[in-house]
Design a protein around this motif. Structure first.
Motif, PDB file in Angstrom:
ATOM      1  N   PRO A   1      -7.498 -14.037  -5.219  1.00  0.00           N
ATOM      2  CA  PRO A   1      -7.343 -12.671  -4.708  1.00  0.00           C
ATOM      3  C   PRO A   1      -6.985 -11.689  -5.819  1.00  0.00           C
ATOM      4  O   PRO A   1      -6.245 -12.018  -6.743  1.00  0.00           O
ATOM      5  CB  PRO A   1      -6.200 -12.796  -3.701  1.00  0.00           C
ATOM      6  CG  PRO A   1      -5.480 -14.019  -4.086  1.00  0.00           C
ATOM      7  CD  PRO A   1      -6.442 -14.929  -4.770  1.00  0.00           C
ATOM      8  N   ARG A   2      -7.556 -10.525  -5.688  1.00  0.00           N
ATOM      9  CA  ARG A   2      -7.237  -9.460  -6.634  1.00  0.00           C
ATOM     10  C   ARG A   2      -5.966  -8.777  -6.131  1.00  0.00           C
ATOM     11  O   ARG A   2      -5.821  -8.527  -4.930  1.00  0.00           O
ATOM     12  CB  ARG A   2      -8.409  -8.478  -6.679  1.00  0.00           C
ATOM     13  CG  ARG A   2      -8.242  -7.351  -7.650  1.00  0.00           C
ATOM     14  CD  ARG A   2      -9.572  -6.578  -7.815  1.00  0.00           C
ATOM     15  NE  ARG A   2      -9.280  -5.276  -8.409  1.00  0.00           N
ATOM     16  CZ  ARG A   2      -9.509  -4.121  -7.808  1.00  0.00           C
ATOM     17  NH1 ARG A   2     -10.048  -4.094  -6.604  1.00  0.00           N
ATOM     18  NH2 ARG A   2      -9.206  -2.986  -8.414  1.00  0.00           N
ATOM     19  N   ILE A   3      -5.057  -8.490  -7.053  1.00  0.00           N
ATOM     20  CA  ILE A   3      -3.795  -7.851  -6.680  1.00  0.00           C
ATOM     21  C   ILE A   3      -3.720  -6.481  -7.348  1.00  0.00           C
ATOM     22  O   ILE A   3      -3.972  -6.350  -8.546  1.00  0.00           O
ATOM     23  CB  ILE A   3      -2.588  -8.702  -7.145  1.00  0.00           C
ATOM     24  CG1 ILE A   3      -2.676 -10.124  -6.550  1.00  0.00           C
ATOM     25  CG2 ILE A   3      -1.269  -8.038  -6.784  1.00  0.00           C
ATOM     26  CD1 ILE A   3      -2.594 -10.193  -5.044  1.00  0.00           C
ATOM     27  N   ILE A   4      -3.409  -5.457  -6.565  1.00  0.00           N
ATOM     28  CA  ILE A   4      -3.219  -4.127  -7.167  1.00  0.00           C
ATOM     29  C   ILE A   4      -1.730  -3.767  -7.090  1.00  0.00           C
ATOM     30  O   ILE A   4      -1.046  -4.074  -6.110  1.00  0.00           O
ATOM     31  CB  ILE A   4      -4.080  -3.046  -6.456  1.00  0.00           C
ATOM     32  CG1 ILE A   4      -3.828  -3.036  -4.939  1.00  0.00           C
ATOM     33  CG2 ILE A   4      -5.542  -3.226  -6.759  1.00  0.00           C
ATOM     34  CD1 ILE A   4      -4.451  -1.861  -4.225  1.00  0.00           C
ATOM     35  N   PRO A   5      -1.247  -3.157  -8.153  1.00  0.00           N
ATOM     36  CA  PRO A   5       0.176  -2.806  -8.156  1.00  0.00           C
ATOM     37  C   PRO A   5       0.447  -1.642  -7.207  1.00  0.00           C
ATOM     38  O   PRO A   5      -0.316  -0.676  -7.167  1.00  0.00           O
ATOM     39  CB  PRO A   5       0.439  -2.403  -9.616  1.00  0.00           C
ATOM     40  CG  PRO A   5      -0.900  -1.999 -10.151  1.00  0.00           C
ATOM     41  CD  PRO A   5      -1.924  -2.744  -9.386  1.00  0.00           C
ATOM     42  N   ILE A   6       1.487  -1.764  -6.401  1.00  0.00           N
ATOM     43  CA  ILE A   6       1.904  -0.669  -5.505  1.00  0.00           C
ATOM     44  C   ILE A   6       3.404  -0.459  -5.705  1.00  0.00           C
ATOM     45  O   ILE A   6       4.186  -1.427  -5.671  1.00  0.00           O
ATOM     46  CB  ILE A   6       1.644  -0.996  -4.018  1.00  0.00           C
ATOM     47  CG1 ILE A   6       0.159  -1.300  -3.791  1.00  0.00           C
ATOM     48  CG2 ILE A   6       2.089   0.153  -3.120  1.00  0.00           C
ATOM     49  CD1 ILE A   6      -0.153  -1.726  -2.372  1.00  0.00           C
ATOM     50  N   THR A   7       3.756   0.758  -5.908  1.00  0.00           N
ATOM     51  CA  THR A   7       5.180   1.073  -6.066  1.00  0.00           C
ATOM     52  C   THR A   7       5.926   0.637  -4.809  1.00  0.00           C
ATOM     53  O   THR A   7       5.519   0.974  -3.692  1.00  0.00           O
ATOM     54  CB  THR A   7       5.370   2.595  -6.267  1.00  0.00           C
ATOM     55  OG1 THR A   7       4.553   2.992  -7.374  1.00  0.00           O
ATOM     56  CG2 THR A   7       6.823   2.941  -6.533  1.00  0.00           C
ATOM     57  N   GLY A   8       6.992  -0.114  -5.012  1.00  0.00           N
ATOM     58  CA  GLY A   8       7.835  -0.526  -3.887  1.00  0.00           C
ATOM     59  C   GLY A   8       7.339  -1.758  -3.179  1.00  0.00           C
ATOM     60  O   GLY A   8       7.729  -2.027  -2.034  1.00  0.00           O
ATOM     61  N   ASN A   9       6.479  -2.525  -3.833  1.00  0.00           N
ATOM     62  CA  ASN A   9       5.926  -3.681  -3.118  1.00  0.00           C
ATOM     63  C   ASN A   9       6.972  -4.757  -2.822  1.00  0.00           C
ATOM     64  O   ASN A   9       6.720  -5.693  -2.078  1.00  0.00           O
ATOM     65  CB  ASN A   9       4.727  -4.279  -3.872  1.00  0.00           C
ATOM     66  CG  ASN A   9       5.101  -4.794  -5.245  1.00  0.00           C
ATOM     67  OD1 ASN A   9       6.293  -4.752  -5.619  1.00  0.00           O
ATOM     68  ND2 ASN A   9       4.119  -5.228  -5.994  1.00  0.00           N
ATOM     69  N   ASP A  10       8.142  -4.611  -3.408  1.00  0.00           N
ATOM     70  CA  ASP A  10       9.202  -5.570  -3.097  1.00  0.00           C
ATOM     71  C   ASP A  10      10.014  -5.143  -1.874  1.00  0.00           C
ATOM     72  O   ASP A  10      10.947  -5.822  -1.458  1.00  0.00           O
ATOM     73  CB  ASP A  10      10.128  -5.728  -4.319  1.00  0.00           C
ATOM     74  CG  ASP A  10      10.691  -4.395  -4.788  1.00  0.00           C
ATOM     75  OD1 ASP A  10      10.081  -3.336  -4.432  1.00  0.00           O
ATOM     76  OD2 ASP A  10      11.722  -4.393  -5.468  1.00  0.00           O
ATOM     77  N   LEU A  11       9.640  -3.996  -1.298  1.00  0.00           N
ATOM     78  CA  LEU A  11      10.398  -3.492  -0.152  1.00  0.00           C
ATOM     79  C   LEU A  11       9.798  -3.930   1.179  1.00  0.00           C
ATOM     80  O   LEU A  11      10.210  -3.486   2.240  1.00  0.00           O
ATOM     81  CB  LEU A  11      10.461  -1.959  -0.216  1.00  0.00           C
ATOM     82  CG  LEU A  11      11.158  -1.408  -1.469  1.00  0.00           C
ATOM     83  CD1 LEU A  11      11.071   0.121  -1.499  1.00  0.00           C
ATOM     84  CD2 LEU A  11      12.620  -1.840  -1.487  1.00  0.00           C
ATOM     85  N   THR A  12       8.781  -4.755   1.121  1.00  0.00           N
ATOM     86  CA  THR A  12       8.194  -5.272   2.360  1.00  0.00           C
ATOM     87  C   THR A  12       7.784  -6.722   2.135  1.00  0.00           C
ATOM     88  O   THR A  12       7.864  -7.229   1.011  1.00  0.00           O
ATOM     89  CB  THR A  12       6.974  -4.423   2.776  1.00  0.00           C
ATOM     90  OG1 THR A  12       6.533  -4.846   4.050  1.00  0.00           O
ATOM     91  CG2 THR A  12       5.823  -4.579   1.780  1.00  0.00           C
TER      92      THR A  12
END
Lengths: 909, 85
Positions: free
Chosen positions: A348-359
């Motif tokens: 899977p391709r992963i794109i960085p998202i700000t706050g991805n540790d908040l969910t």
């Protein structure tokens, strides 16, 4: 002869009817080498199709078949049937250059014994032109019982679009035809021969065949996948285990397959069928690749996949699960002679998202793997569930999630809804299941609100850039369009890349991590390694991966057997012309595709059970019967299965030939006027109005029916009308000429009918009766003496009345005169001759002159019969005008003498 | 009274699904074309196409002479190889 001027033949005769055979035999007897070319599979022309000939009432077969046999066996005649002359040009030395082609019969003419078994099992009925369409023949056929050569031919003009389109090489036209005929087991086995994952395809294939189906241009495509589903379910219900084992001849060669997805399993299947020892390596605990791990069970039932895989393992293929292949070299060291890399596209391709540790965030493959083969389903009950991505995988994730008791499911994608990469039906069904689609938006961040709830913030996309291949290269967003979406769980489904990293050094991967291969053979830079499926193509559909597995297996097999790889994979005909088929099908009934029964959306999201029901048997057969039969032969291969001589060969192609001949005789005959053009006569509208040639067939020993019967209901007619001069001496169809034979063959019909149906009344309606030849008037008088009634009257119109009977409206030209009516229960229309316009196109370079009626012109018919305006090119028989059989034979002899004279003169020059 | 005739190729294709129904009827009792057409609810002229093709390929056969109305009865003819179920 033909040893001077480098001629291949002294004379070429085009057309092997009565005139062509006679001319050839005359020339052959004189010692000339003759090439006799016939476009049909059999020689004999129209005479062999007659019942008897007038005025002698000799059997037409008895007259023709000796000539036909002589033409075949004459030492000086070379016969080429099913061949067409494309062009004849004249050389400077007076000889002629010929371009021609031999059409593929798809049956080896040297080994076919004419046993007819192929036609008895053929599933494709088409109108029999040799019986003037009064009965169906089969696509595989012997033209008629007295055919010479008596060999089978398969009518196959083009590849059906469905079959042409399938990347896996499956023949939908074939199994659809078999299902229509009730041959479900044969249909399954036909499919299995090309692609072993039959059940999986019946559920999960996106069916590109249906997209190309010609019927889709009308009321809608044939439900090919649903028909397949019925066929598979029928077969697997009765065969829980394969009914075959490993092939008898096992080879020493060993092949390793990396990956047990559709491509790998298909390659393994085809290699094992060739006798190679095949081992499939699978890193996961169970085989099946994306079919197992990537597709939710409502779409791809795992028990069905298990049964499909048995089709492969039954051949002796070993599947080693939980076994990761670290390198190609390790396989070589283990003694494998060839390797197929079919590792698929599961990174899977992963794109960085700000706050991805908040969910709670995961990727699509993890989620789907846990859903499909995990010990427990993911715990997402009452969660707000968000999927990022707009492709089919994203839809699979969302639709799986909605079945797990989520509070809400949302799809977030960059593309607008109508541009989403997912298939339209997937999007539609997702919406039906209550999934919300946020289309045309981009993720900005994940954050928690004041209550601690996780939210995904998205922005409206205002522009997307694509490259020349339609791939997205970038996008921009519109500030101020922020929107928040509840997002307890976020699953990323924004693309997958090939699982090829372990082989990066050994196979010199492309930038996108796909494996570079030879496009024809799928061979990598390492000659013993082949690759296919998503590992080569990138994201593809199941049938594409299976097609690559099949193709790779073909070339691996050749390599292992020491055969050249410089050969084509499959011989394919051109795709059938859909517009032409649609226009020919304009009178077909309107039959909408069978509506597939599905559970209502609110019911189907209650479980992972399949929500589409399998068709019933009658639904499947009726659906299959909507197939328009594009290109005639369906490739069901029933003929292949029964042919005792292994004569069927679908790889045949046209054979183009060039040659030099000393002289040419054109004897391509005449055309018969289609009486449907005279609408008031009811031909083509009323079943019991037939043409003269059709009546001849009904009277022939090889007749299509068991007697002279009405086409409307199979009844023996009691009162038959024969109406003369339909389309001859008739300016309404631009044919002022007398056909010269209609009067006499009608008298023949009348006499033969009275013999066949002694109680029947026969009336001939004529304008005037022309009995000009030797014995003709006596024949006419004989018919009157037998009780045939002759009514001088012009028939203006025919109407159908009660019981299929026919009312004739005619002008009485004798007796009291005036308009009259008469009732009959069958009408025969004696039809006129027309010139064969194709005969004028054979000669290129200068014009082959025609007379005012478009027949080939004889400049001096009285003193030089058969000569045309092209010196050395002659015409014989009815190609220069209507005539009866004796006159045709006479004219052919004259033409052959002319041709012989020309060849002799040229030799002496 | 005029019959709207279907496309001939379409009618002929139907033979492949109609023949099982026709054979099922003929296994019970010999019938004429009109009787068969009535039994399966299809036009008689279409039934002629199917019956004659089935006769050609050895599935049915006429019995004796026609009846007083001029119709032959046809009988089921055993095949070496039958379809499935």
């Amino acid at each position: 002869m033909s040893d001077k001027n480098d001629m291949d033949y002294d004379v070429m005769v085009v057309g092997a009817g009565t005139a062509g055979m006679e001319a050839s035999l005359s020339l052959g007897d004189m010692g000339y080498n003759v090439l006799l070319v016939e476009k049909d599979p059999s020689i004999g022309g129209r005479t062999i199709l007659l019942s008897k000939v007038f005025p002698t009432l000799d059997c037409a077969s008895c007259i023709s078949t000796p000539k036909m046999a002589q033409s075949l066996h004459h030492p000086n005649i070379t016969l080429m049937t099913y061949s067409e002359v494309d062009a004849v040009t004249k050389n400077a030395d007076g000889t002629f250059h010929v371009n021609m082609h031999k059409k593929p019969t798809y049956v080896d003419q040297t080994t076919c014994t004419g046993c007819g078994q192929c036609e008895s099992v053929c599933t494709v009925p088409i109108p029999d032109e040799y019986n003037y369409n009064m009965i169906a023949r089969r696509a595989a056929h012997i033209p008629f019982p007295q055919a010479i050569p008596k060999k089978a031919v398969i009518s196959r003009s083009a590849q059906p679009p469905c079959t042409h389109t399938c990347p896996a090489g499956v023949k939908p036209s074939g199994f659809v035809s078999l299902v229509r005929a009730g041959k479900y087991e044969e249909g399954f086995k036909l499919h299995l021969a090309d692609a072993p994952l039959v059940g999986s395809l019946s559920r999960a294939c996106y069916a590109p065949c249906e997209g190309e189906c010609t019927r889709d241009e009308m009321e809608g495509s044939v439900n090919i996948r649903a028909i397949k589903r019925f066929m598979v379910d029928w077969y697997y219900d009765r065969h829980p285990e394969p009914d075959y084992g490993p092939v008898e001849t096992q080879l020493d060669s060993k092949v390793a397959i990396i990956g047990s997805g559709p491509g790998g399993l298909t390659a393994a299947f085809h290699l094992a069928k060739q006798g190679h020892q095949v081992t499939v390596y699978e890193a996961e605990p169970q085989a099946g690749g994306m079919l197992r791990h990537g597709m939710p069970a409502y779409r791809m039932p795992k028990s069905l996949l298990d049964r499909d895989i048995k089709n492969i393992t039954a051949l002796g293929v070993e599947i080693k699960t939980n076994t990761t292949v670290e390198s190609i070299s390790s396989l070589k060291e283990a003694g494998y002679d060839a390797v197929f890399v079919g590792v698929g596209n599961q990174n899977p391709r992963i794109i960085p998202i700000t706050g991805n540790d908040l969910t709670d965030m995961t990727d699509c493959m993890n989620f789907l793997r846990e859903t499909n083969v995990g010990e427990e389903l993911p715990d997402i009950e009452d969660k707000d569930f968000v999927v990022l991505g707009g492709g089919n995988v994203a839809l699979d994730v969302a639709r799986a999630a909605v079945r797990m008791g989520t509070k809400s499911v949302s799809i977030v994608c960059l593309e607008e809804q109508d541009k989403m990469p997912a298939l339209d039906f997937e999007v539609r069904e997702a919406l039906e299941e209550g999934i919300t689609i946020y289309a045309g938006v981009s993720t900005k961040r994940i954050f928690k609100d004041e209550s601690g709830k996780s939210k995904l913030e998205v922005l409206k996309v205002d522009k997307i850039d694509f490259d020349e291949n339609g791939r997205m290269t970038g996008f921009s967003t519109a500030e101020g369009t922020e929107q928040q979406i509840d997002a307890d769980v976020v699953v990323m489904a924004v693309g997958l890349s090939p699982s090829t990293i372990p082989f990066e050094d050994e196979l010199a991967l492309n930038g996108n991590k796909t494996i570079p291969v030879n496009a024809q053979t799928l061979q990598t830079a390492d000659p013993m390694v082949f690759a296919g499926g998503d590992a080569v193509l990138g994201p593809s559909i199941i049938v594409e991966a299976m097609g690559q597995g099949r193709k790779a297996a073909f070339y691996i097999d050749r390599m292992l057997k020491g055969e050249s790889l410089e050969v084509g994979f499959e011989t394919e005909l051109e795709m059938a012309d859909k517009d032409e088929i649609v226009s020919c099908s304009s009178k077909c009934s309107t039959v909408a595709p069978t509506a597939l029964r599905e559970l209502e959306p609110h019911k189907r999201i209650q479980s992972f059970e399949a929500y589409e029901e399998t068709m019933t048997e009658s639904e499947a057969r009726d659906s299959a019967n909507r197939c328009l039969g594009c290109g005639d032969c369906s490739q069901c291969r029933e003929c292949v299965n029964v042919c005792p001589g292994d004569c069927i060969n679908f790889d045949m192609s046209p054979d183009n030939l060039e040659m030099t001949v000393g002289s040419v005789i054109i004897s391509t005959g005449y055309e018969i006027l289609d009486p449907a053009g005279k609408e008031l006569m009811g031909y083509g509208k009323y079943p019991n109005v037939i043409s003269g040639p059709q009546m001849d067939r009904l009277l022939a020993p090889t007749r299509p029916y068991n007697g002279v019967l009405r086409p409307s209901d199979g009844k023996e007619p009691e009162s038959i009308a024969i109406v003369l001069c339909n389309g001859s001496r008739d300016h309404t169809v631009c044919n002022p000429l007398c056909c010269r034979i209609g009067c006499m063959y009608s008298a023949k019909h009348a006499q033969l009918v009275m013999g066949a149906l002694p109680m029947a009344d026969v009336t001939i309606y004529y304008i005037d009766f022309r009995a000009f030849g030797k014995g003709y008037d006596e024949f006419y008088e004989q018919s009157k003496g037998m009780g045939v009634e002759y009514t001088k009257g012009k028939v203006a119109r025919i109407d159908e009345i009660e019981g299929g009977n026919l009312k004739l409206h005619y002008e009485d030209m004798e007796g009291e005169g005036g308009l009259k009516e008469a009732e009959h229960d069958m009408v025969v229309l004696t039809v006129g001759f027309l010139p064969n316009l194709e005969s004028l196109k054979i000669f290129k370079g200068s014009e082959l002159e025609a007379d005012e009626f478009a027949y080939i012109k004889e400049p001096d018919a009285t003193s030089e019969p058969g000569r045309t305006n092209i010196e050395g090119l002659f015409a014989a028989g009815t190609v220069i005008g209507a005539r009866d059989i004796p006159d045709t034979v006479l004219h052919a002899c004259a033409s052959s003498a002319q041709a012989a004279g020309y060849v002799q003169k040229m030799r002496k020059a | 009274m005029s019959t709207t005739k279907r496309d001939m190729r379409e009618v002929m294709r139907d033979e492949m699904i109609m023949r099982d129904r026709i054979l099922a009827i003929l296994k019970e009792e010999n019938k004429t074309v009109p009787e068969i057409a009535e039994a399966i609810g299809v036009p008689e002229y279409e039934t002629v196409y199917w019956m004659m093709a089935m006769r050609r390929y050895g599935m049915v056969e006429e019995v004796g002479r026609p009846d007083i109305d001029g119709y032959f009865k046809y009988e089921f003819r055993e095949q070496e190889e039958e379809g499935h179920e």
